[in-house]
Motif scaffolding. Sequence first.
Motif, PDB file in Angstrom:
ATOM      1  N   UNK A  78      67.659  99.563  60.621  1.00 52.33           N
ATOM      2  CA  UNK A  78      68.214  98.253  60.313  1.00 52.33           C
ATOM      3  C   UNK A  78      69.535  98.199  61.067  1.00 52.33           C
ATOM      4  N   UNK A  79      69.553  97.446  62.148  1.00 52.67           N
ATOM      5  CA  UNK A  79      70.728  97.384  63.017  1.00 52.67           C
ATOM      6  C   UNK A  79      71.611  96.212  62.599  1.00 52.67           C
ATOM      7  N   UNK A  80      72.864  96.520  62.288  1.00 51.91           N
ATOM      8  CA  UNK A  80      73.822  95.514  61.815  1.00 51.91           C
ATOM      9  C   UNK A  80      74.961  95.413  62.822  1.00 51.91           C
ATOM     10  N   UNK A  81      75.282  94.207  63.248  1.00 54.42           N
ATOM     11  CA  UNK A  81      76.500  93.991  64.023  1.00 54.42           C
ATOM     12  C   UNK A  81      77.203  92.747  63.501  1.00 54.42           C
ATOM     13  N   UNK A  82      78.288  92.379  64.165  1.00 54.11           N
ATOM     14  CA  UNK A  82      79.155  91.338  63.598  1.00 54.11           C
ATOM     15  C   UNK A  82      79.578  90.339  64.659  1.00 54.11           C
ATOM     16  N   UNK A  83      80.266  89.301  64.211  1.00 49.44           N
ATOM     17  CA  UNK A  83      80.790  88.273  65.107  1.00 49.44           C
ATOM     18  C   UNK A  83      82.024  87.673  64.449  1.00 49.44           C
ATOM     19  N   UNK A 119      66.943  91.743  69.462  1.00 53.03           N
ATOM     20  CA  UNK A 119      67.301  91.210  68.145  1.00 53.03           C
ATOM     21  C   UNK A 119      68.155  92.206  67.384  1.00 53.03           C
ATOM     22  N   UNK A 120      68.921  91.697  66.430  1.00 53.34           N
ATOM     23  CA  UNK A 120      69.559  92.555  65.436  1.00 53.34           C
ATOM     24  C   UNK A 120      69.021  92.154  64.076  1.00 53.34           C
ATOM     25  N   UNK A 121      69.018  93.104  63.175  1.00 56.49           N
ATOM     26  CA  UNK A 121      68.453  92.842  61.848  1.00 56.49           C
ATOM     27  C   UNK A 121      69.409  92.047  60.970  1.00 56.49           C
ATOM     28  N   UNK A 122      70.706  92.338  61.077  1.00 53.78           N
ATOM     29  CA  UNK A 122      71.704  91.631  60.271  1.00 53.78           C
ATOM     30  C   UNK A 122      72.913  91.311  61.146  1.00 53.78           C
ATOM     31  N   UNK A 153      71.505  87.225  57.877  1.00 51.83           N
ATOM     32  CA  UNK A 153      72.912  87.002  58.161  1.00 51.83           C
ATOM     33  C   UNK A 153      73.753  87.153  56.901  1.00 51.83           C
ATOM     34  N   UNK A 154      75.051  87.306  57.125  1.00 50.17           N
ATOM     35  CA  UNK A 154      75.939  87.442  55.984  1.00 50.17           C
ATOM     36  C   UNK A 154      77.384  87.450  56.403  1.00 50.17           C
ATOM     37  N   UNK A 155      78.225  87.991  55.523  1.00 43.80           N
ATOM     38  CA  UNK A 155      79.666  87.944  55.722  1.00 43.80           C
ATOM     39  C   UNK A 155      80.268  89.307  55.430  1.00 43.80           C
ATOM     40  N   UNK A 156      81.469  89.509  55.942  1.00 46.32           N
ATOM     41  CA  UNK A 156      82.204  90.758  55.740  1.00 46.32           C
ATOM     42  C   UNK A 156      83.643  90.406  55.392  1.00 46.32           C
ATOM     43  N   UNK A 157      84.169  91.062  54.372  1.00 46.07           N
ATOM     44  CA  UNK A 157      85.561  90.847  53.954  1.00 46.07           C
ATOM     45  C   UNK A 157      85.817  89.422  53.457  1.00 46.07           C
TER      46      UNK A 157
END
Length: 346
Positions: A78-83, A119-122, A153-157
């Motif tokens: 499960x590959x997670x990256x951010x933006x 693709x990324x998973x999250x 998708x989701x959020x961080x902090x």
Amino acid sequence: MRYRPFGRTGLQVSVVGFGCWPMAGDRYGAIEDDEAVKAIHRALDRGMNCVDTAPAYGAGHSEEVVARALEKRRREVILVTKCGVKPPPPGQLGPLRDSSRDNIQREIDASLKRLRTDWVDVLLVHWPDAGTPFEETMRALEEVVASGRVRFVGVSNFTGAMIADCLRTRRVDVSQVGYHMFDRRQEHETFPLCLEQGVGVMGYGSLGHGLLTGAFTTATTFGEPSRDWRGGGVAFGQPIFRGDNFKTNVGVVERLRREVAEPRGVSMSQVALAWVLGHPAISTALVGARTPAEVDANDAGAEIDLSPEERTKIDAILAGAAGRVKEFTPLRPAMEPWGAEIPASR
């Protein structure tokens, strides 16, 4: 390795995930890329199936290291990256936050290129951006899901109120927040909402950014913050690494090791991980590792459970921690205090 439901995504995630911030090479001191690749391979071999990275980690370097490691093993994880975080213009302090539609579209394409995957998973918004309405951000995330570049998708902090705002536009699949023995703010801030809404939770800093490994002494120094961020003394709004606070907290960890870990015959890291995993909101606890040996040292924490008596003892010892704050105000810079310190009991 144990696995848990990743919120309502339908995915089963390993209770320990691999955090790739140290692989930035610029925030936890120098790191060898070849060793980092071996560390990821060791983690996968031990059953971890979640790898968490971000473009902000070393200006994309962490993603490039992850790409090397997953070249032949992409479908195992499960590959997670951010933006939503980008470098500032020359001469300006940063990083900058930008969760606009245009920037999210730009960043996911750049991440996919660095990660050498389709693709990324999250995909998570790394930090809240006061300059962009949450509605615009969530609609942009929905677009990247519809395009097939991202599965969830989701959020961080984000605060609980921010997550609630986001939910008015689109489902939040995953929330990533700091959670460890020295930072329990999320127990009140976001965990109740995440449990209610079935949001998967990734906890970062599970070992207290190294403090809970038991490897530090009162003589430990971290050098310049430009090479190791802990040198600034503040961890996500809490000055737990600063001056006398740090010395006090080293003593707290020593008590935890002596009174909880040693009687169980396990390491301090294992106790710290088991403590995080004891909260029902947590789907996966992220742990950074720079070498295969560090992976091995942390892994066993997924296999133990703490008794109610042990957790009560831990709570009593943690009352003596220094530098904690009640406030969770993520619109402020992460490495400055976010509020008044909670007095440590003696």
